[in-house]
Each structure stands twice: as C-alpha cells, then as structure tokens.
Design a protein around this motif. Structure first.
Motif, mmCIF file in Angstrom:
data_model
loop_
_atom_site.group_PDB
_atom_site.id
_atom_site.type_symbol
_atom_site.label_atom_id
_atom_site.label_comp_id
_atom_site.label_asym_id
_atom_site.label_seq_id
_atom_site.Cartn_x
_atom_site.Cartn_y
_atom_site.Cartn_z
ATOM 1 N N GLY A 170 -29.926 53.696 38.146
ATOM 2 C CA GLY A 170 -29.480 52.342 38.457
ATOM 3 C C GLY A 170 -30.622 51.484 38.982
ATOM 4 N N ALA A 171 -31.478 52.088 39.799
ATOM 5 C CA ALA A 171 -32.613 51.345 40.357
ATOM 6 C C ALA A 171 -33.674 51.041 39.306
ATOM 7 N N ASP A 172 -33.585 51.706 38.146
ATOM 8 C CA ASP A 172 -34.520 51.444 37.047
ATOM 9 C C ASP A 172 -34.048 50.318 36.141
ATOM 10 N N GLY A 173 -32.880 49.751 36.480
ATOM 11 C CA GLY A 173 -32.330 48.686 35.655
ATOM 12 C C GLY A 173 -31.449 49.175 34.532
ATOM 13 N N ILE A 174 -31.105 50.480 34.544
ATOM 14 C CA ILE A 174 -30.269 51.063 33.487
ATOM 15 C C ILE A 174 -28.806 50.966 33.883
ATOM 16 N N LYS A 175 -27.999 50.416 33.004
ATOM 17 C CA LYS A 175 -26.555 50.344 33.209
ATOM 18 C C LYS A 175 -25.888 51.526 32.517
ATOM 19 N N VAL A 176 -24.857 52.040 33.149
ATOM 20 C CA VAL A 176 -24.125 53.187 32.598
ATOM 21 C C VAL A 176 -22.631 52.918 32.714
ATOM 22 N N SER A 177 -21.920 53.159 31.630
ATOM 23 C CA SER A 177 -20.460 53.120 31.649
ATOM 24 C C SER A 177 -19.925 54.369 30.980
ATOM 25 N N VAL A 178 -18.828 54.890 31.497
ATOM 26 C CA VAL A 178 -18.143 56.016 30.880
ATOM 27 C C VAL A 178 -16.712 55.585 30.580
ATOM 28 N N ILE A 179 -16.286 55.809 29.339
ATOM 29 C CA ILE A 179 -14.968 55.376 28.867
ATOM 30 C C ILE A 179 -14.010 56.555 28.960
ATOM 31 N N CYS A 180 -12.871 56.350 29.613
ATOM 32 C CA CYS A 180 -11.926 57.448 29.838
ATOM 33 C C CYS A 180 -10.510 57.057 29.421
ATOM 34 N N PRO A 181 -10.255 57.015 28.111
ATOM 35 C CA PRO A 181 -8.909 56.674 27.642
ATOM 36 C C PRO A 181 -7.967 57.871 27.665
ATOM 37 N N GLN A 182 -6.678 57.579 27.578
ATOM 38 C CA GLN A 182 -5.690 58.618 27.295
ATOM 39 C C GLN A 182 -5.445 58.624 25.781
ATOM 40 N N TYR A 183 -4.224 58.415 25.354
ATOM 41 C CA TYR A 183 -3.906 58.556 23.936
ATOM 42 C C TYR A 183 -4.244 57.284 23.152
ATOM 43 N N PHE A 222 -18.767 50.807 35.711
ATOM 44 C CA PHE A 222 -19.071 52.212 35.403
ATOM 45 C C PHE A 222 -17.890 52.888 34.726
ATOM 46 N N LEU A 223 -16.724 52.835 35.341
ATOM 47 C CA LEU A 223 -15.553 53.546 34.818
ATOM 48 C C LEU A 223 -14.663 52.579 34.049
ATOM 49 N N ILE A 224 -14.616 52.746 32.736
ATOM 50 C CA ILE A 224 -13.799 51.892 31.871
ATOM 51 C C ILE A 224 -12.505 52.649 31.550
ATOM 52 N N LEU A 225 -11.381 52.074 31.951
ATOM 53 C CA LEU A 225 -10.071 52.720 31.791
ATOM 54 C C LEU A 225 -9.184 51.885 30.871
ATOM 55 N N PRO A 226 -9.167 52.196 29.573
ATOM 56 C CA PRO A 226 -8.286 51.462 28.660
ATOM 57 C C PRO A 226 -6.808 51.604 29.012
ATOM 58 N N HIS A 227 -6.448 52.696 29.704
ATOM 59 C CA HIS A 227 -5.092 52.893 30.206
ATOM 60 C C HIS A 227 -5.131 52.727 31.727
ATOM 61 N N PRO A 228 -4.707 51.577 32.258
ATOM 62 C CA PRO A 228 -4.836 51.301 33.697
ATOM 63 C C PRO A 228 -4.136 52.320 34.598
ATOM 64 N N ASP A 229 -3.073 52.971 34.097
ATOM 65 C CA ASP A 229 -2.345 53.930 34.926
ATOM 66 C C ASP A 229 -3.220 55.103 35.366
ATOM 67 N N VAL A 230 -4.305 55.351 34.627
ATOM 68 C CA VAL A 230 -5.184 56.471 34.973
ATOM 69 C C VAL A 230 -5.723 56.309 36.395
ATOM 70 N N ALA A 231 -5.976 55.080 36.815
ATOM 71 C CA ALA A 231 -6.477 54.846 38.179
ATOM 72 C C ALA A 231 -5.483 55.363 39.218
ATOM 73 N N LYS A 232 -4.184 55.163 38.964
ATOM 74 C CA LYS A 232 -3.156 55.647 39.892
ATOM 75 C C LYS A 232 -3.102 57.171 39.906
ATOM 76 N N TYR A 233 -3.281 57.781 38.698
ATOM 77 C CA TYR A 233 -3.257 59.244 38.620
ATOM 78 C C TYR A 233 -4.442 59.843 39.377
ATOM 79 N N ILE A 234 -5.594 59.182 39.303
ATOM 80 C CA ILE A 234 -6.773 59.665 40.031
ATOM 81 C C ILE A 234 -6.508 59.644 41.528
ATOM 82 N N GLN A 235 -5.876 58.581 42.004
ATOM 83 C CA GLN A 235 -5.563 58.472 43.427
ATOM 84 C C GLN A 235 -4.585 59.559 43.864
ATOM 85 N N PHE A 236 -3.595 59.823 43.009
ATOM 86 C CA PHE A 236 -2.624 60.884 43.300
ATOM 87 C C PHE A 236 -3.337 62.223 43.397
#
Length: 271
Positions: A170-183, A222-236
C-alpha cells in the motif's frame, strides 16, 4: 482508479464472470487483454470489445509472464491485473476425499496464479509508484463452501495473499481489491448462457457482479462484496465462531434433507 485509458489484463476471460468483467472494463474505456486457457474463447471475447485475446494457462508462471510481456510490448505497461480464473470441483464424500489432483489444481489456480501475476507486474508497478491488483476469490474465502473443502481452503488462501499484498505494498502506491461473491449465474452453476440471469434469490448475473466490481475499483475498496449480506455473515462468524459453525452444520443438514447432495449445482437452487 478510473478505468478509462488504463491497460487491463484479465485471466479466465473467455466466458462467465471473466467475459462480463472484460466487457464492463472496456465499456469504461479500458484497453483490455483477455487471457484464458481457451485461447479461441479469449480471442472471441476480445473481438467483441476491440481488445487483445491471448492463450494462457495460469498455472504456468511462464504463460503469465508471456501475457504481461505481450501487453507491455504493445501498450507500454499494465495498469491493472485482474486474476479471475477459477474452478470448483466437487468432493466425493468426506472433507478430505477429493484427490490430490483436485487439491493441487485448486491451489495452483486460486493461489499460485495470483502469485505469478503479482510477480510479473509488481516490480514495474512499484517502480512507477502505482498499479492495481484485482483478485477474484469468493465468499467461501471469508466464510466457507459447504461440501467443498478444497475450494474453501484455497479461496481463504487467496484472500490471505491479497491482504498481504495490500499491507506490504500500500505504501508503494499499489491498490489491491479482492472480490468475494456468492452465487453467480455462470456455467459453474450450470447456467449455459453467459448472459443468463436468475430469478432465484441470491443468484446474481455476471453483469451485475461486473457493475459492483467497477464501483469497488473506482472507490479502491479492498473487499468487494457483490452480495451485501456477506458482510453480515462475516460479523456473525467473527462474533461467535462456535455459534456460526453450528449454524453452518444445521444449514448443511437442511441442504442434504432437501436435495440429497452438497454439490454446488444443486445447492444454489436453494438460496
């Protein structure tokens, strides 16, 4: 990052999610190189968007390096590398029942292909002080895929590698995203038409996913969630791991009662 006039490589772009991403990136004004084990499929996708189509086995580092070299030769540099290629192979019975070939293929495609891409483009990106690594994982890399330990374990590793890239560079100016969809309605779920949608709740089209990805890239999330409910599942999950495991066991039992299998093509019809 705005994609207009950016040089983008996407692997696994012959169909499904990869092709949808390639079309969306091109629509945003990017110069897109589509790489796939299916070279003719990559060329077909590329021809639709005025891009470059190349054959590439992402499990071979020399192939990944060759794609990067071709893009650098023709366009000067790689602004964004999207490591999208993936597989999902069912396990015969218990969680360790899949053969070594399944585990090795899953590891090489879901993890080492991302490593090879980073090795190929990071030196140039670090030297320029900018660049973007966009990596396809899965909600299974944050939660778990019932009935597929190899898929879940390697997708977890993919998320971990993306975290390491973001922390270290990140300090080198590099951006990173990881995509985590469900179905997503792709051939992996038994959808034959690459333009298919689904009326089933929780199953989104590749085009809808691509829209979410572009929004995430523009915000450099960083964390791209095409299914927003995944954020709630992570918290659970993080709030009470044992309770989450119990809920997952209950869900697995319900799936077996209703469809008699945990194969992904059957399970997605229940979401």
């Amino acid at each position: 990052m705005k994609l207009k006039d950016k040089n983008v490589i996407i692997t696994g772009g012959a169909g499904g999610i990869g092709a949808a991403l390639a079309r969306k990136f091109a629509e945003e004004g990017a110069r897109v190189t589509v790489a796939d084990l299916d070279k003719s499929g990559a060329e077909a996708t590329a021809s639709q968007i005025g891009g470059l189509g190349l054959g590439c086995d992402v499990t071979k580092e020399t192939d990944v390096q060759a794609v990067v070299a071709a893009v650098e030769s023709q366009f000067g540099l790689v602004d964004l590398f999207c490591s999208n290629a993936g597989i999902c192979l069912n396990e015969p019975s218990h969680s360790a029942s899949a053969g070594n070939d399944v585990w090795n293929r899953s590891w090489n495609i879901h993890v080492m292909a991302h490593v090879y891409a980073a090795r190929a483009v990071l030196p140039g990106m670090i030297e320029r002080g900018e660049g973007y690594l966009l990596q396809m994982a899965s909600a299974a890399g944050l939660l778990s895929q019932i009935g597929n330990a190899a898929y879940s374990a390697t997708k977890h590793a993919a998320v971990g590698f993306a975290e390491s890239l973001a922390i270290t560079h990140g300090a080198d100016g590099i951006k990173v995203s990881v995509i985590c969809p469900q179905y997503v309605a792709t051939p992996m779920l038994g959808y034959g038409d690459e333009n298919a949608g689904s009326d089933l709740p929780g199953v989104i089209s590749p085009q809808a996913l691509a829209e979410t990805v572009v929004q995430g890239v523009e915000k450099e999330t960083f964390l791209i969630l095409p299914h927003p409910d995944v954020a709630k599942y992570i918290q659970f999950k993080s709030g009470d791991y044992d309770k989450w495991l119990g809920a997952m066991r209950k869900l697995r039992g319900s799936i077996l009662d209703r469809v008699g299998t945990t194969e992904i093509e059957a399970m997605h019809k229940l979401v």
